[in-house]
Enzyme design. Structure first.
Site, PDB file in Angstrom:
ATOM      1  N   SER A   9      -3.092  14.050  33.477  1.00 15.68           N
ATOM      2  CA  SER A   9      -1.914  14.635  32.910  1.00 15.68           C
ATOM      3  C   SER A   9      -1.318  13.629  31.844  1.00 15.68           C
ATOM      4  O   SER A   9      -0.938  12.249  32.302  1.00 15.68           O
ATOM      5  CB  SER A   9      -0.969  14.851  34.295  1.00 15.68           C
ATOM      6  OG  SER A   9       0.122  14.871  33.976  1.00 15.68           O
ATOM      7  N   HIS A  34      -4.083  18.118  30.872  1.00 17.93           N
ATOM      8  CA  HIS A  34      -2.947  18.795  31.529  1.00 17.93           C
ATOM      9  C   HIS A  34      -1.787  18.263  31.017  1.00 17.93           C
ATOM     10  O   HIS A  34      -1.213  17.151  30.818  1.00 17.93           O
ATOM     11  CB  HIS A  34      -3.018  18.391  33.243  1.00 17.93           C
ATOM     12  CG  HIS A  34      -2.005  19.278  33.937  1.00 17.93           C
ATOM     13  ND1 HIS A  34      -2.520  20.338  34.555  1.00 17.93           N
ATOM     14  CD2 HIS A  34      -0.732  18.821  34.278  1.00 17.93           C
ATOM     15  CE1 HIS A  34      -1.111  20.805  35.243  1.00 17.93           C
ATOM     16  NE2 HIS A  34      -0.172  19.879  35.043  1.00 17.93           N
ATOM     17  N   ASP A  36       2.404  18.866  30.996  1.00 18.76           N
ATOM     18  CA  ASP A  36       3.612  19.259  31.810  1.00 18.76           C
ATOM     19  C   ASP A  36       4.701  19.345  30.857  1.00 18.76           C
ATOM     20  O   ASP A  36       5.348  18.680  30.313  1.00 18.76           O
ATOM     21  CB  ASP A  36       3.824  18.408  32.685  1.00 18.76           C
ATOM     22  CG  ASP A  36       2.737  18.166  33.731  1.00 18.76           C
ATOM     23  OD1 ASP A  36       2.503  19.121  34.676  1.00 18.76           O
ATOM     24  OD2 ASP A  36       2.355  17.128  34.195  1.00 18.76           O
ATOM     25  N   MET A  38       8.424  20.354  30.634  1.00 16.17           N
ATOM     26  CA  MET A  38       9.844  20.643  31.318  1.00 16.17           C
ATOM     27  C   MET A  38      10.724  20.748  30.672  1.00 16.17           C
ATOM     28  O   MET A  38      11.148  20.103  29.418  1.00 16.17           O
ATOM     29  CB  MET A  38       9.954  19.369  32.301  1.00 16.17           C
ATOM     30  CG  MET A  38       8.680  19.066  33.218  1.00 16.17           C
ATOM     31  SD  MET A  38       8.857  17.353  34.088  1.00 16.17           S
ATOM     32  CE  MET A  38       7.006  17.285  34.791  1.00 16.17           C
ATOM     33  N   HIS A  67       0.805  23.541  31.643  1.00 17.58           N
ATOM     34  CA  HIS A  67       1.834  24.042  33.067  1.00 17.58           C
ATOM     35  C   HIS A  67       3.290  23.898  32.482  1.00 17.58           C
ATOM     36  O   HIS A  67       3.915  22.772  32.340  1.00 17.58           O
ATOM     37  CB  HIS A  67       1.418  22.674  34.047  1.00 17.58           C
ATOM     38  CG  HIS A  67       2.242  22.613  35.257  1.00 17.58           C
ATOM     39  ND1 HIS A  67       2.252  21.799  36.163  1.00 17.58           N
ATOM     40  CD2 HIS A  67       2.986  23.685  35.973  1.00 17.58           C
ATOM     41  CE1 HIS A  67       3.008  21.883  37.127  1.00 17.58           C
ATOM     42  NE2 HIS A  67       3.506  23.414  36.962  1.00 17.58           N
ATOM     43  N   MET A  69       7.020  24.342  33.320  1.00  9.25           N
ATOM     44  CA  MET A  69       7.853  24.304  34.398  1.00  9.25           C
ATOM     45  C   MET A  69       9.187  24.349  33.514  1.00  9.25           C
ATOM     46  O   MET A  69      10.063  23.449  33.485  1.00  9.25           O
ATOM     47  CB  MET A  69       7.904  22.582  34.852  1.00  9.25           C
ATOM     48  CG  MET A  69       6.590  22.544  36.101  1.00  9.25           C
ATOM     49  SD  MET A  69       6.343  21.000  36.287  1.00  9.25           S
ATOM     50  CE  MET A  69       5.064  20.549  34.895  1.00  9.25           C
ATOM     51  N   MET A 142       1.100  23.206  43.890  1.00  8.92           N
ATOM     52  CA  MET A 142       1.947  21.851  43.776  1.00  8.92           C
ATOM     53  C   MET A 142       1.794  21.304  44.929  1.00  8.92           C
ATOM     54  O   MET A 142       1.941  21.535  45.998  1.00  8.92           O
ATOM     55  CB  MET A 142       3.091  22.130  43.410  1.00  8.92           C
ATOM     56  CG  MET A 142       3.570  22.861  41.759  1.00  8.92           C
ATOM     57  SD  MET A 142       2.630  21.787  40.546  1.00  8.92           S
ATOM     58  CE  MET A 142       3.266  20.240  40.730  1.00  8.92           C
ATOM     59  N   ASP A 180      -2.251  19.661  41.976  1.00  7.89           N
ATOM     60  CA  ASP A 180      -1.228  18.773  41.281  1.00  7.89           C
ATOM     61  C   ASP A 180      -0.343  18.035  41.813  1.00  7.89           C
ATOM     62  O   ASP A 180       0.748  18.528  42.486  1.00  7.89           O
ATOM     63  CB  ASP A 180      -0.639  19.822  39.903  1.00  7.89           C
ATOM     64  CG  ASP A 180       0.027  19.121  38.996  1.00  7.89           C
ATOM     65  OD1 ASP A 180      -0.051  17.804  38.989  1.00  7.89           O
ATOM     66  OD2 ASP A 180       0.749  19.730  37.939  1.00  7.89           O
TER      67      ASP A 180
END
Ligand code: DX5
Ligand code: ZN
Length: 219
Positions: A9, A34, A36, A38, A67, A69, A142, A180
């Site tokens: 990640s 990966h 992330d 946000m 991913h 979020m 998660m 994750d």
């Protein structure tokens, strides 16, 4: 049976050593990266957007696993496609767990010829999404509250992994079961035993020798 894949990640990278660490990833046994995303609204933290993903697209050959979020995933799917994403996973909670809306997001991701997946937070149960299992390439569980790296693995989330593993067999499907949060040598073993085949690992990979840690997780 799916091959075991490690997805380091980007969230846990040391951004003062990005070139060095990207090189280490390229030389490692990791196949995925990966990413992330946000928005400071869906989760209480802010990270990066599509233009940063483009940098990873240009400097690695890894499969880019995005991913999201964020509260409005639909709005940003085209941008991540243009930046080189191979897969986008969206949270069911971004759509108030509305199956039809989640399905629309999956369809949009597929329209762009990317792989698609959905993600559930620790408090969201998985059974309600059974009708989506044959619609996606990946389901992400998660094992920490989304928002931050370096948290403790929530072992009870492995029940969802076991359920997904069982359903995949019953329905003769082949989706990936990704997990994750909080992955280290010990929790990786438990996740694999429960049926996970794709392990996201952030702080554990980046706080030591990157290729070595990745290789260790594959053992
Ligand atoms: C948390 C992120 C994770 C995070 C995992 O919201 O979704 O991908 O990077 O970090 P570790 O492996 O440190 O728990
Ligand atoms: Zn993640």
């Amino acid at each position: 049976m799916n091959e075991l894949i490690i997805a380091p990640s980007v969230l846990s990278m040391d951004y003062s050593k990005m070139q060095e660490q990207t090189k280490a990833l390229n030389e490692s046994k990791a196949k995925w990266l990966h990413f992330d995303v946000m928005d400071g609204h869906f989760v209480p933290n802010l990270t990066f957007g599509a233009h940063i993903l483009k940098g990873f697209h240009d400097s690695t050959n890894l499969y880019l696993d995005v991913h999201l979020m964020i509260s409005d995933p639909i709005k940003y799917i085209p941008d991540f496609y243009k930046a080189g994403a191979h897969q986008i996973t969206v949270h069911t909670e971004s759509f108030n767990n509305d199956i039809h809306k989640i399905q629309e997001a999956i369809d949009l991701i597929h329209d762009y010829k990317m792989d698609a997946g959905f993600v559930v937070k620790p408090a969201t149960s998985i059974e309600a999404f059974e009708c989506l299992l044959d619609k996606v390439e990946t389901i992400l569980i998660m094992s920490v509250e989304p928002g931050f790296g370096g948290q403790k693995f929530m072992e009870e989330q492995l029940d969802k992994v076991r359920w997904l593993f069982q359903k995949r067999m019953e329905k003769n499907l082949s989706y990936r079961i990704e997990i994750d949060g909080g992955i280290n040598f010990e929790t990786a073993k438990k996740a694999i035993e429960a049926g996970a085949d794709t392990l996201v690992a952030g702080s554990f990979v980046f706080k030591d020798n990157i290729p070595k840690r990745i290789e260790g997780l594959l053992k």
